[in-house]
Design an enzyme around this catalytic site. Structure first.
Site, short mmCIF file in Angstrom:
data_model
loop_
_atom_site.label_atom_id
_atom_site.label_comp_id
_atom_site.label_asym_id
_atom_site.label_seq_id
_atom_site.Cartn_x
_atom_site.Cartn_y
_atom_site.Cartn_z
CE1 TYR A 92 -4.19 1.88 0.24
CE2 TYR A 92 -2.60 3.49 1.05
CZ TYR A 92 -3.84 3.20 0.54
OH TYR A 92 -4.73 4.21 0.31
CG LEU A 125 -12.77 0.66 8.79
CD1 LEU A 125 -13.52 1.93 9.11
CD2 LEU A 125 -13.32 -0.48 9.63
#
Ligand code: NAD
Ligand code: NA
EC number: 1.3.1.9
Length: 409
Positions: free
Chosen positions: A237, A276
């Protein structure tokens, strides 16, 4: 017709309108059950308002104490011969209904936030319905494509590493499996395109537009949502294409912050959120095992949050608290000193959380991920995004599409 969940890979092909209504209502109930914001913005523009962090922001700011009036922009599909329409379409409708029942102004603009047409529509709506000024602009778009406003050429973001390939696993929500997945290394063009789509350029253009049209109130703020994550996920990421785009977003925050400070005594911040399950995040290959482990650990420790808990805490405790967001309070020493990062990933990144997460990640495999990780929690969060699995909805009842077609966002 009776609506059942239909999942293809990590994409939901159906959404349940009344389930979406209940999911919105649950978020409203949550923010009404906790300590309210005692101050807040009056009029808020939310770009990306129909789901995830944008929707949660909208709910928190309207029902969580500030009683804000909101203008939401999103790209969603209504009912047609092709289907019932997207979850975000119904989130817009039922949020607005709930807000209006309490006397709050809520307007929805459904269209491409990158287009000039939508910018003009937003400007007109601010003039007509919001007294001509906005106090807070939230930038919460998540998308894979952006048309170049000059040429109409389309940039496509890609979810890749930079440098070396990465082999891992992704969740397959259709078959409830953990399947091998690979992230390949992006080339320069792909890094460039991803930065065009998910970096800060469009945010900057929105702010330039709103300033030039004189639509920002004195001391107006703007926020954009970001992710950094723990070092263990940097290869996939933070150091990958999306992370590079986010670094561009962070640099843009510095520029916008200076611009707003000079012109209207305003402020820009990056809010670094927790990982999330959202419509956007399930797409990131090889990232889901980390979320499975994270949810397991944070639920055990009692500090798990969803989008709505994150956003209520953000506004009530970090931005519109009595202390306010003095820049010195939200500076992050690891980052460039004039960049004010607001860390909502503070609990995710606690060393005791990450220590446990790393242990679970090391154990997790295709046979045991349902036990080692919180797969049930991941799946039910995904289903709830699309209005499924809510205890208060009777899914055996047919829904009347004609009646739903008459509801306008
Ligand atoms: P999401 O998919 O739930 O929401 C995206 C929103 O953008 C939707 O309202 C959608 O309609 C809207 N949108 C997309 N393209 C559009 C367009 N062309 N025009 C108008 N609206 C458009 O995603 P999310 O996870 O809430 O992401 C919002 C932001 O939060 C992103 O910047 C993301 O990187 C960031 N974030 C997400 C996570 C996570 O784990 N999900 C963590 C940290 C930060
Ligand atoms: Na959003």
């Amino acid at each position: 017709m009776v609506i059942q969940p239909e999942i293809q890979g990590v994409v939901a092909r159906t959404a349940h309108p009344y389930g979406c209504q209940q999911a919105v209502q649950q978020q409203i109930d949550y923010v009404q059950s906790v300590a309210p914001m005692t101050q807040g913005p009056l009029r808020v523009l939310i770009l990306g308002a129909s789901s995830g962090f944008g929707l949660a922001s909208r709910i928190a700011l309207t029902f969580g104490g500030a009683q804000a009036e909101t203008l939401g922009v999103s790209y969603e599909r209504g009912p047609s011969d092709k289907g019932i329409g997207s979850a975000g379409w119904y989130n817009n409708i039922f949020f607005k209904q709930a807000a209006e029942q309490q006397g709050y102004i809520a307007k929805n603009i459904v269209g491409d936030a990158f287009s000039d047409e939508v910018r003009q529509h937003v400007a007109q709506t601010i003039r007509d319905e919001f007294g001509g000024h906005i106090d807070l602009v939230i930038y919460s778009l998540a998308t894979g494509i952006r048309p170049d406003p000059e040429t109409g050429e389309v940039w496509r973001s890609c979810l890749k590493t930079v440098g070396e390939n990465f082999s891992g696993y992704s969740v397959d929500l259709e078959n409830d499996e953990l399947v091998p997945a690979e992230l390949t290394a992006a080339n320069d063009e792909e890094i460039f395109a991803t930065t065009k789509v998910m970096g800060g350029e469009d945010w900057q253009q929105w702010i330039n537009f709103l300033l030039s049209e004189n639509l920002l109130a004195p001391k107006a703020k703007t926020l954009a949502y970001s992710y950094i994550g723990p070092e263990s996920t940097y290869p996939i990421y933070h150091h990958g294409t999306l992370g590079i785009a986010k670094q561009h977003l962070h640099q843009t925050a510095i520029a916008i912050n200076q611009q707003l400070a000079q012109m209207i005594n305003g402020q820009a911040n990056i809010v670094v959120c927790k990982a999330l399950v959202t419509k956007a995040s399930v797409f990131i290959p090889t990232f889901s095992p980390y979320i499975l482990a994270l949810f397991k650990v944070m639920k055990q420790m009692g500090n798990h949050e969803g989008c709505i808990e994150q956003m209520q805490r953000l506004f009530a405790q970090k931005i519109y608290s009595a202390a306010g967001t003095e820049k010195k309070q939200c500076n992050d020493s690891d980052e460039q000193s004039d960049l004010a990062l607001i860390r909502m990933d503070d609990w995710e990144l606690k060393p005791e959380v990450q220590l446990q997460v790393n242990k679970l990640m090391a154990e997790m495999n295709a046979d045991n991920f349902r036990q080692v990780g919180d797969y049930a929690g991941y799946k039910s969060a995904f289903l709830a995004l699309n209005g499924f699995g809510l205890s208060s909805v009777d899914y055996t009842q047919p829904v009347d599409i004609e009646e739903l077609s008459r509801l306008a966002p």
